[in-house]
Design a protein around this motif. Sequence first.
Motif, mmCIF file in Angstrom:
data_model
loop_
_atom_site.group_PDB
_atom_site.id
_atom_site.type_symbol
_atom_site.label_atom_id
_atom_site.label_comp_id
_atom_site.label_asym_id
_atom_site.label_seq_id
_atom_site.Cartn_x
_atom_site.Cartn_y
_atom_site.Cartn_z
ATOM 1 N N ASN A 5 0.804 -1.226 0.000
ATOM 2 C CA ASN A 5 0.000 0.000 0.000
ATOM 3 C C ASN A 5 0.836 1.274 0.000
ATOM 4 O O ASN A 5 0.293 2.366 0.157
ATOM 5 C CB ASN A 5 -0.963 -0.002 1.193
ATOM 6 N N GLN A 7 2.680 4.268 -1.649
ATOM 7 C CA GLN A 7 2.695 5.034 -2.889
ATOM 8 C C GLN A 7 3.607 6.238 -2.691
ATOM 9 O O GLN A 7 3.405 7.022 -1.757
ATOM 10 C CB GLN A 7 1.282 5.497 -3.260
ATOM 11 N N ASP A 9 3.900 9.043 -4.265
ATOM 12 C CA ASP A 9 3.282 10.358 -4.307
ATOM 13 C C ASP A 9 2.582 10.697 -2.998
ATOM 14 O O ASP A 9 2.633 11.848 -2.531
ATOM 15 C CB ASP A 9 2.327 10.479 -5.500
ATOM 16 N N LEU A 10 1.964 9.690 -2.336
ATOM 17 C CA LEU A 10 1.336 9.949 -1.044
ATOM 18 C C LEU A 10 2.384 10.164 0.047
ATOM 19 O O LEU A 10 2.167 10.956 0.971
ATOM 20 C CB LEU A 10 0.411 8.799 -0.662
ATOM 21 N N LYS A 13 3.473 13.702 -0.327
ATOM 22 C CA LYS A 13 2.423 14.567 0.204
ATOM 23 C C LYS A 13 2.468 14.599 1.725
ATOM 24 O O LYS A 13 2.346 15.666 2.340
ATOM 25 C CB LYS A 13 1.063 14.077 -0.285
ATOM 26 N N ARG A 14 2.670 13.414 2.332
ATOM 27 C CA ARG A 14 2.711 13.326 3.801
ATOM 28 C C ARG A 14 3.872 14.128 4.387
ATOM 29 O O ARG A 14 3.728 14.786 5.423
ATOM 30 C CB ARG A 14 2.825 11.852 4.224
ATOM 31 N N ASP A 24 -2.581 16.069 -5.466
ATOM 32 C CA ASP A 24 -2.038 14.752 -5.778
ATOM 33 C C ASP A 24 -1.265 14.774 -7.092
ATOM 34 O O ASP A 24 -0.255 14.091 -7.234
ATOM 35 C CB ASP A 24 -3.167 13.723 -5.855
ATOM 36 N N ARG A 74 -0.172 2.503 6.853
ATOM 37 C CA ARG A 74 -1.487 2.963 7.288
ATOM 38 C C ARG A 74 -1.378 3.930 8.469
ATOM 39 O O ARG A 74 -2.120 4.918 8.549
ATOM 40 C CB ARG A 74 -2.368 1.765 7.663
ATOM 41 N N ASP A 79 -4.531 6.599 4.041
ATOM 42 C CA ASP A 79 -5.003 6.317 2.680
ATOM 43 C C ASP A 79 -4.896 7.519 1.748
ATOM 44 O O ASP A 79 -5.021 7.377 0.533
ATOM 45 C CB ASP A 79 -6.464 5.848 2.715
ATOM 46 N N ASP A 80 -4.672 8.702 2.326
ATOM 47 C CA ASP A 80 -4.677 9.914 1.511
ATOM 48 C C ASP A 80 -3.454 10.797 1.726
ATOM 49 O O ASP A 80 -3.390 11.928 1.215
ATOM 50 C CB ASP A 80 -5.944 10.734 1.785
ATOM 51 N N GLY A 81 -2.477 10.302 2.496
ATOM 52 C CA GLY A 81 -1.296 11.106 2.771
ATOM 53 C C GLY A 81 -1.502 12.161 3.832
ATOM 54 O O GLY A 81 -0.633 13.030 4.026
ATOM 55 N N LYS A 82 -2.615 12.099 4.564
ATOM 56 C CA LYS A 82 -2.939 13.136 5.536
ATOM 57 C C LYS A 82 -2.900 12.643 6.985
ATOM 58 O O LYS A 82 -3.370 13.340 7.886
ATOM 59 C CB LYS A 82 -4.321 13.725 5.237
#
Length: 276
Positions: A5, A7, A9-10, A13-14, A24, A74, A79-82
């Motif tokens: 899981n 990525q 790019d995430l 972002k994180r 994104d 996780r 799931d969204d880099g946040k």
Amino acid sequence: MHASNFQLDLYLKRVGFAGDVAADALAATLAATLVANTATVKSLMQHQLRSVPFENLDVQAGKIVSLNPEDIVRKIIGDDGKASRGGYCYEVNALFAMALTALGIDYQFVFCRPMFYPMRRPKTHMALIVKVQGEQWLCDLGFGSYGLRAPVALSQVNLPQTQEFDCFRLISPTSGEYVLQAQLDEQWVSQYGFDLYPADWIDFMPANYLNSTHPDTIFVQKYLVIQQHATGRTMLVGNELKEWQQGKVTVTPVATDELASVLKQQFKLELPGKNT
């Protein structure tokens, strides 16, 4: 190091790579243009250090830290880099290793022996040796209070390395062995020792169990939360909030009923539930 899981790019972002990665599409573009060089490794390391806290909240909640790679993603990225969680050495260094893997940068894990205790301790700490542009670099994003703020080249033995408001050096007491030292009050203080024998991920399982459960470890004894920033670091150590700014430290007591608000305001962290 691989997680199904993860990525890139995430991850970018994180960690806020190239500033506030708000879209994104921008993160994906950055991921596609990164190259395997020393500047990339240093930049990624510093971005992660300044956005992902070192923290032992799960241990303090009575949990055994999971070393499942997908669980680490996780927890720290979401799931969204946040996500806003961090972790201790195995987790944050593993996350960095996943980014290196995604970029095709060679590295190995190494076992390290903490050396700031009054007695000899087992090798329970994890660091990375990153191999890029013909050089080996010590990278470590999870050593707590006097942790590195940038990579250190193994070839630069005995040479002081000023990193913002900290100073480090590597010494080599015997062939093939290294000790990382930090300069504290004009004295060189050993932090940990290591050699270049490569460690497998599974090798850290017993050490992780010890650090998650043994009453003699600092992680079980007290809260330890650290966030680095460009001018210093902010630390919660037990019931004290310590703030380093340009080499100067202020200490503020934290009452038990203030803990949740301090974690939220200073580190963007929520207390996890006990044993859940």
